[in-house]
Write an enzyme that holds these catalytic residues in place. Structure first.
Site, PDB file in Angstrom:
ATOM      1  N   LYS A 191      45.444  38.604 -58.210  1.00  0.00           N
ATOM      2  CA  LYS A 191      44.804  39.643 -57.544  1.00  0.00           C
ATOM      3  C   LYS A 191      45.229  40.967 -58.006  1.00  0.00           C
ATOM      4  CE  LYS A 191      46.008  41.488 -53.830  1.00  0.00           C
ATOM      5  NZ  LYS A 191      45.162  42.948 -54.064  1.00  0.00           N
ATOM      6  N   GLU A 266      59.244  42.420 -58.463  1.00  0.00           N
ATOM      7  CA  GLU A 266      59.785  43.645 -59.142  1.00  0.00           C
ATOM      8  C   GLU A 266      59.404  44.987 -58.012  1.00  0.00           C
ATOM      9  OE1 GLU A 266      60.499  46.967 -60.838  1.00  0.00           O
ATOM     10  OE2 GLU A 266      58.641  46.603 -61.428  1.00  0.00           O
ATOM     11  N   CYS A 300      57.923  52.861 -60.997  1.00  0.00           N
ATOM     12  CA  CYS A 300      58.920  52.493 -60.189  1.00  0.00           C
ATOM     13  C   CYS A 300      60.248  52.817 -60.868  1.00  0.00           C
ATOM     14  CB  CYS A 300      58.959  50.877 -60.177  1.00  0.00           C
ATOM     15  SG  CYS A 300      58.481  49.939 -61.288  1.00  0.00           S
ATOM     16  N   GLU A 401      62.262  55.855 -51.659  1.00  0.00           N
ATOM     17  CA  GLU A 401      61.392  55.712 -52.690  1.00  0.00           C
ATOM     18  C   GLU A 401      60.188  56.528 -52.260  1.00  0.00           C
ATOM     19  OE1 GLU A 401      59.328  52.294 -54.438  1.00  0.00           O
ATOM     20  OE2 GLU A 401      60.011  53.064 -56.371  1.00  0.00           O
TER      21      GLU A 401
END
Ligand code: ADP
Length: 512
Positions: A191, A266, A300, A401
């Site tokens: 997906k 991750e 990231c 983040e």
């Protein structure tokens, strides 16, 4: 709609009628059972509709998992070097169509063409690398403790693998997951992120053109809770690989644990770049600009904290800010653009909110801090490259983040102090040190607590044959890329062959 309209690139189509893309299940292009669709919009210009995609639900996922399960029965028996040949052919096809796929990707994701060409290249690199692995998939043979007995360990595929991917590397990240999985003999249900499904279609269509049998890879498009969660929860999915936010990663990990599935997560990063007094300043500034603002800060591994030794602090800040202010922000399809838009309104609002949070916390805003919404910018999600200086390491802009073009610059006394600041984070993906002192470089390679350390390069720029992943809350310890991917997509079987013609009991029947 005929299949040929589905395989045509939207660039060749009639711009007034966007293509409709269906799910790929068992080699068939199928509409979702929900009967609903969603639009894939260009974040640089939301008037540009790239395609209409299926808004899938649980029933679509179930059909895709069933197809993958059926395909697994045959695919696992295809010799690995033959499986790998298909992947090798796909690499060649990807490179032939690199520019078309890069343009599709810039349209759906926003990053500049140089970067989307790099994204397609990364998928091709992964394909070449994994094609080579098809002739390795090594396991150990080892002596048995008993006479006339043979011992070895072989790698077997895991089964049906579910993959949920983010939007920032729309082809590279799916390739990191799909290609090792299929070389190892698994079948897949993927997906892709709802913001960038087309690049996954481009990758999978290339694999089909290269000879991939039906059902080996199935695509179900849609949103996380409706189309992603059912993949993780489906009992016939044996392994789950997820890249995305820590928040969703925690849910995915928890759900996967219910059925003891292999699960690779991750997740986020808050990646520091340390610049010491002896560094090559030009190089460090160039690296910081690329690490902080490349991909609009939406990696990231983005360099979101720059920790500078006091001796060069002011010089670095002045020159860094000057460069950041000059970055050309715009539509990534224009070759002159250096920084594209945020991926969507939600991400843009998040960027803007952190620009405010930083100011409220007392950090000094040196440049940026606003949305760009005049002229052509009004149709997209553009924000200014933003630099905060004199940031306290405990501030939210130094801890959380953001995933946007917001860089926090923090002063430090020296390497020890810098590493303490660098390591004081819940994440641990990528780190970087600029210095000419080899002793300090090696100390940092040992002591920076992260999955990746760069010396004299920014925190971005991973290569596909090295392990990719992090420590702390960046993930759950798995690595993508390199042989770590092979480890994830295989499970060991120990095989003993006793050719003594008598019962030999391990640990008991010892030859004295
Ligand atoms: P990002 O910040 O990259 O959008 P997300 O974690 O929200 O990160 O999304 C990454 C991927 O996870 C996307 O494909 C998204 O659709 C999917 N996703 C979001 N929510 C869920 C969920 N509850 N279960 C499974 N997948 C999800």
């Amino acid at each position: 709609m005929a299949t040929d309209t589905l395989t045509r690139s939207p660039l060749e189509g009639d711009a007034s009628r966007p293509n409709v893309y269906r799910n790929l299940i068992d080699g068939e292009w199928l509409e979702s059972t929900t009967g609903q669709t969603f639009e894939n919009l260009n974040p640089a210009d939301t008037r540009d509709v790239i395609g209409i995609f299926q808004k899938s639900g649980k029933a679509d996922v179930e059909a895709a998992v069933e197809a993958a399960k059926r395909a697994f029965a045959k695919w696992r028996l295809v010799p690995a070097p033959r499986r790998a040949e298909i992947v090798f052919r796909a690499a060649e096809l990807l490179l032939e169509q690199k520019d078309v796929f890069a343009r599709d990707m810039t349209r759906e994701m926003g990053k500049v063409l140089a970067e989307t060409r790099g994204d397609v290249q990364e998928a091709a690199d992964t394909a070449y690398y994994m094609a080579g692995e098809g002739r390795r998939l090594f396991g150990p043979t080892t002596p048995s403790e008993l006479p006339n007995k043979f011992a070895m360990a072989v790698r077997n595929p895991v089964g049906v693998c579910g993959m949920i991917t983010p939007w920032n590397f729309p082809m590279a990240i799916p390739s990191w997951k799909l290609l090792p999985a299929i070389v190892c003999g698994n079948t897949c249900v993927i997906k892709p992120a709802e913001d960038t499904p087309l690049s996954t279609f481009n990758l999978v269509r290339v694999l089909m053109d290269a000879g991939l049998p039906k059902g080996v890879i199935n695509i179900v498009t849609g949103f996380g809770p409706e189309a992603g969660a059912p993949i993780v929860e489906n009992p016939n999915v044996d392994a789950v690989s997820f890249t995305g936010s820590s928040e969703v990663g925690r849910m995915v990990g928890t759900a996967a644990a219910q059925n003891f599935k292999h699960c690779s997560l991750e997740l986020g990063g808050k990646n520091p770049m340390i610049v010491l007094d002896d560094a090559n300043l030009d190089l460090a500034i160039e690296g910081g600009i690329w690490g902080g603002f490349g991909t609009t800060g939406q990696r990231c591994t983005a360099t979101s904290r720059i920790i500078i030794q006091k001796g060069i602090y002011h010089k670095f800040v002045d020159r860094f800010v000057e460069r950041a202010q000059k970055l050309r922000v715009g539509n990534g399809l224009d070759e002159k653009t250096e920084m594209g838009p945020a991926i969507n309104r939600e991400q843009m609002d998040r960027d803007l909110s952190y620009m405010e949070i930083g100011q409220r916390e007392g950090a000094k805003l040196k440049c940026g801090g606003h949305r760009l919404d005049k002229g052509d910018y009004q149709y997209g999600y553009f924000v200014e490259p933003t630099v905060f200086v004199d940031v306290d390491p405990k501030m939210r802009i130094a801890q959380e983040e953001i995933f946007g073009p917001v860089v926090a610059i923090i002063p430090c006394d020296g390497l020890e102090d810098a590493m303490e600041i660098a390591n004081d984070t819940r994440y641990g993906l990528s780190t970087s040190l600029y210095t000419k002192d080899v002793n300090k470089a090696f100390a940092a390679m040992r002591d920076l607590h992260a999955g990746i350390t760069y010396i004299n390069a920014p925190t971005i720029g991973a290569e596909v044959h090295l392990p990719f992943g992090g420590v702390n809350q960046t993930g759950n310890g798995h690595r993508e890329g390199g042989v770590g991917a092979i480890d994830f997509y295989t499970q060991w079987k120990a095989v003993y062959v006793d050719y003594s013609d008598r019962l030999q009991r391990a640990q008991i029947d010892r030859a004295e």
